[in-house]
Each structure stands twice: as structure tokens, then as C-alpha cells.
Write a protein that holds these residues in place. Sequence first.
Motif, mmCIF file in Angstrom:
data_model
loop_
_atom_site.group_PDB
_atom_site.id
_atom_site.type_symbol
_atom_site.label_atom_id
_atom_site.label_comp_id
_atom_site.label_asym_id
_atom_site.label_seq_id
_atom_site.Cartn_x
_atom_site.Cartn_y
_atom_site.Cartn_z
ATOM 1 N N CYS A 1 0.828 -1.209 0.000
ATOM 2 C CA CYS A 1 0.000 0.000 0.000
ATOM 3 C C CYS A 1 0.861 1.258 0.000
ATOM 4 C CB CYS A 1 -0.925 0.002 1.216
ATOM 5 S SG CYS A 1 -2.292 -1.167 1.096
ATOM 6 N N PRO B 1 -6.145 0.001 -2.287
ATOM 7 C CA PRO B 1 -7.466 -0.584 -2.054
ATOM 8 C C PRO B 1 -7.687 -0.866 -0.576
ATOM 9 C CG PRO B 1 -5.968 -2.234 -2.908
ATOM 10 C CD PRO B 1 -5.217 -0.940 -2.939
ATOM 11 N N GLN B 2 -8.891 -1.325 -0.261
ATOM 12 C CA GLN B 2 -9.264 -1.537 1.137
ATOM 13 C C GLN B 2 -8.795 -2.880 1.696
ATOM 14 O OE1 GLN B 2 -10.788 0.890 3.048
ATOM 15 N NE2 GLN B 2 -10.267 2.080 1.228
ATOM 16 N N GLY B 3 -8.415 -3.801 0.851
ATOM 17 C CA GLY B 3 -7.978 -5.104 1.327
ATOM 18 C C GLY B 3 -7.285 -5.869 0.216
ATOM 19 N N ARG C 1 -20.269 6.204 -1.727
ATOM 20 C CA ARG C 1 -18.840 6.280 -1.971
ATOM 21 C C ARG C 1 -18.452 7.725 -2.246
ATOM 22 N NH1 ARG C 1 -18.835 1.244 -6.223
ATOM 23 N NH2 ARG C 1 -18.687 -0.443 -4.740
#
Length: 224
Positions: free
Chosen positions: A21, A34-36, A140
Amino acid sequence: MTAPPGAQRLHIRPMKWKAACAYVEEHHRHHAPPQGHQFSLGVRTNDGRLVGVAIVGRPVNRHFDNGLTIEVTRVATDGTANACSALYAAAWRTARSAGYRRAITYTQDGESGASLRAAGWRKIADLPARPGWDSPSRSRRALGTENMARALWEITTHDASPLPEPCDETCDETQPTRGRRKRCPECKRSLTATATGRPPRYCSPACRQRAYRHRNRNRAVSNP
């Protein structure tokens, strides 16, 4: 991945989530991390310098999230030659060895997709621009990628060595192929047996039409 003469040799290495990240935050042109993820990969030169990362996770589009599909959500490099294609190829090898049958990713309008083609991926759809990603079911914030046309790319187990036949979703892909699997003469994709137990001649109406046009063209050339 074999490097051309004069190019640096690249090595794929696993990456920690936070490190991947941080690299995306620093080098990606238009996306935040991204979130995961399911897994992340890095590519390094002979001297150990990190020149790119790929983050792979569940498909963002819930309709693709069938348990057998994975999405390359971010790829970021410092511009080193062949780094992108090495990451896309390694992401698919890793996903396939874990049992995934399909990998997808997106490119924005203006990106050629040369790295994806070099890694064996193919473009399957051009998607129109969207005014935004906010929806009643999931709010969002603006990401800066609104009103941007995109292309959807994929690579599947059809593009790799054929699976054993007969085969289902739980078959062992490491076993040798029993007999030669029938393939579409136009696109070379494997053909699935129908209810009669016999595979069709072509995998789709589009391939059937393409073969028909080729036959007519050849007849015109041979019989002017």
C-alpha cells in the motif's frame, strides 16, 4: 521471466500488505491503495531494489465474486521495463496455483494494455464512463476516476495448459491430461461437452460466423 539482452533481470517476491500500500500511495498515477487484499507481490532487480508491486483481491464487482475469480486491483511501478508484465503474469500464476479459475483487471481509457497482452491477458470488453460510483446501496466518495472509460481484461484456465478430461471444479489440475481436449478451431479455447456428451464444433456463434466468413473468402480466392 526472461529478460532481453541489456535489460535488468527481475525477481518476483511476496509483499506485506502495508508495504504494498505504501508503494502504491507513492507511485500509482490515479488510485489510492485498495481496502484489502488476498495477496500482494513485488518485483525486484538483481540488487534488491523494489521497482513495482501488484495487489490482488476479491473482485470489486460483486457479480464477478463467485469464489473462483480474483482481481488485480492495483499495479504500480517506477517505470522499469517489463516490471508490469512480470507482475501481471506472476499474479495469475499465484492465483491459479491457489485454485482460482479466472483473473480480471481494468485499464483506463488511453492505456494500451501492452503489459497485459505480454503476460497473456486479453481484453474482453470496453466499458463506458460512469458519472460516479455512489449508489443508494453503497455510498462512496469521489475518487477522481469518474467519467473515465475503462476496459475489462481477463485471463482464465483456458489460456493455460488444458485441464484433465473429464473435469469439474474440484479436479486436480496437477494430474496429466487424459487424451487430447477438443478446441475451437477459431479461438483455440477448450470446448465443453453438451448434453449429448459431444463437444460443439465452435465455442460461440461469433466463432461460427468468423469461420463461415473465412471459408467464403477462401472460396472466392481459389475460384475467381
